[in-house]
Design a protein around this motif. Structure first.
Motif, PDB file in Angstrom:
ATOM      1  N   LEU A 158       0.828  -1.205   0.000  1.00 15.92           N
ATOM      2  CA  LEU A 158       0.000   0.000   0.000  1.00 15.92           C
ATOM      3  C   LEU A 158       0.863   1.255   0.000  1.00 15.92           C
ATOM      4  CD1 LEU A 158      -2.792  -1.031   2.553  1.00 15.92           C
ATOM      5  CD2 LEU A 158      -2.996  -0.844   0.065  1.00 15.92           C
ATOM      6  N   PHE A 159       1.957   1.211   0.760  1.00  9.95           N
ATOM      7  CA  PHE A 159       2.860   2.363   0.789  1.00  9.95           C
ATOM      8  C   PHE A 159       3.453   2.616  -0.591  1.00  9.95           C
ATOM      9  CE2 PHE A 159       7.187   4.060   1.200  1.00  9.95           C
ATOM     10  CZ  PHE A 159       6.908   5.272   1.820  1.00  9.95           C
ATOM     11  N   GLN A 161       2.147   1.897  -3.379  1.00 11.84           N
ATOM     12  CA  GLN A 161       1.098   2.421  -4.255  1.00 11.84           C
ATOM     13  C   GLN A 161       0.947   3.926  -4.086  1.00 11.84           C
ATOM     14  OE1 GLN A 161      -2.520   0.194  -3.564  1.00 11.84           O
ATOM     15  NE2 GLN A 161      -1.568  -1.755  -4.141  1.00 11.84           N
ATOM     16  N   THR A 162       1.167   4.412  -2.872  1.00 15.48           N
ATOM     17  CA  THR A 162       1.090   5.853  -2.633  1.00 15.48           C
ATOM     18  C   THR A 162       2.379   6.561  -3.027  1.00 15.48           C
ATOM     19  OG1 THR A 162       1.885   5.699  -0.337  1.00 15.48           O
ATOM     20  CG2 THR A 162      -0.480   5.451  -0.711  1.00 15.48           C
ATOM     21  N   MET A 163       3.465   5.798  -3.161  1.00 10.89           N
ATOM     22  CA  MET A 163       4.764   6.342  -3.566  1.00 10.89           C
ATOM     23  C   MET A 163       5.260   5.547  -4.774  1.00 10.89           C
ATOM     24  SD  MET A 163       5.407   8.782  -1.341  1.00 10.89           S
ATOM     25  CE  MET A 163       7.179   9.043  -1.341  1.00 10.89           C
TER      26      MET A 163
END
Length: 221
Positions: A158-159, A161-163
């Motif tokens: 998830l991290f 995906q945000t970065m």
């Protein structure tokens, strides 16, 4: 990513109750060129850098010409490169896996961490390039990610995906390897360098998994 004060307290508790030092491999190396950076890198990790200063361009040239690695050293974001008083003991040898010239005409490289080292002394060349006396320090061995630790991989996905600029560096991520997952978390968490040094000094990722679970389930998260 905000790091609650609770997390810092937690790491002290865990270190106090579960601290073991790593074992040196005992193999001395020649002097290694050092690149202090607030972008932290561990074995298996990748990171982009733009080289501006002549000393670091020389470092890169000598590395590519001689086929020798240089080492990335952890510093905090608040530290100025020209005013460093000390360098943390554990650094990471790295090799260049890609380089290009960006739109500004500056040289951009992507490096990959290969091996931890322990620094025992530092000297500074006339142009300001740091050199370190180093001993190989044991890398964490690959180990299966336990079912109870699957959360660590899922949150890292998830991290990334945000970065996406970080996630794109890993076309073949090792989601099933607890050592790989934990080291990627250590790289990106906004912990001060000396806390990260305590984690990577361990023989395995066990302490880091405990810390991450405490962090993700703290009242502030």
């Amino acid at each position: 990513m905000d790091l609650p004060k609770y997390a810092v307290t937690t790491i002290f508790i865990l270190i106090t109750n579960f601290y073991t030092t790593g074992i040196l491999l005992g193999h001395s190396m020649n002097k290694i060129a050092l690149y202090p950076s607030s972008t932290h890198l561990l074995p298996g990790g990748r990171a982009p850098f733009t080289l501006i200063e002549k000393r670091h361009l020389r470092m890169l040239k000598e590395s590519l010409t001689n086929g020798t690695p240089f080492a990335l050293c952890m510093i905090n974001e608040s530290e100025e490169l020209n005013e460093l008083k000390q360098i943390p003991a554990i650094a990471t040898l790295c090799e260049v896996i890609n380089f290009d010239q960006n739109d500004s005409g500056l040289l951009s490289i992507v490096v990959e961490g290969t091996q931890k080292i322990r620094l025992s002394g530092i000297s500074v060349d006339n142009d300001g390039l740091m050199q370190g006396d180093a001993t190989l320090y044991p890398n964490w061995q690959s180990a299966p990610l336990a079912q109870a630790d699957q959360e660590l991989a899922e949150k890292l996905k998830l991290f990334y995906q945000t970065m996406p600029e970080i996630g794109a560096l890993y076309p073949a991520p090792l989601w099933g390897d607890v050592s790989w997952v934990c080291q990627r978390w250590i790289e990106v968490l906004p912990l001060e360098a000396h806390y990260k040094q305590l984690l990577i000094a361990q023989d395995t990722a066990k302490l880091t998994t405990r810390f991450l679970h405490k962090l993700f389930h703290s009242p502030e998260n």
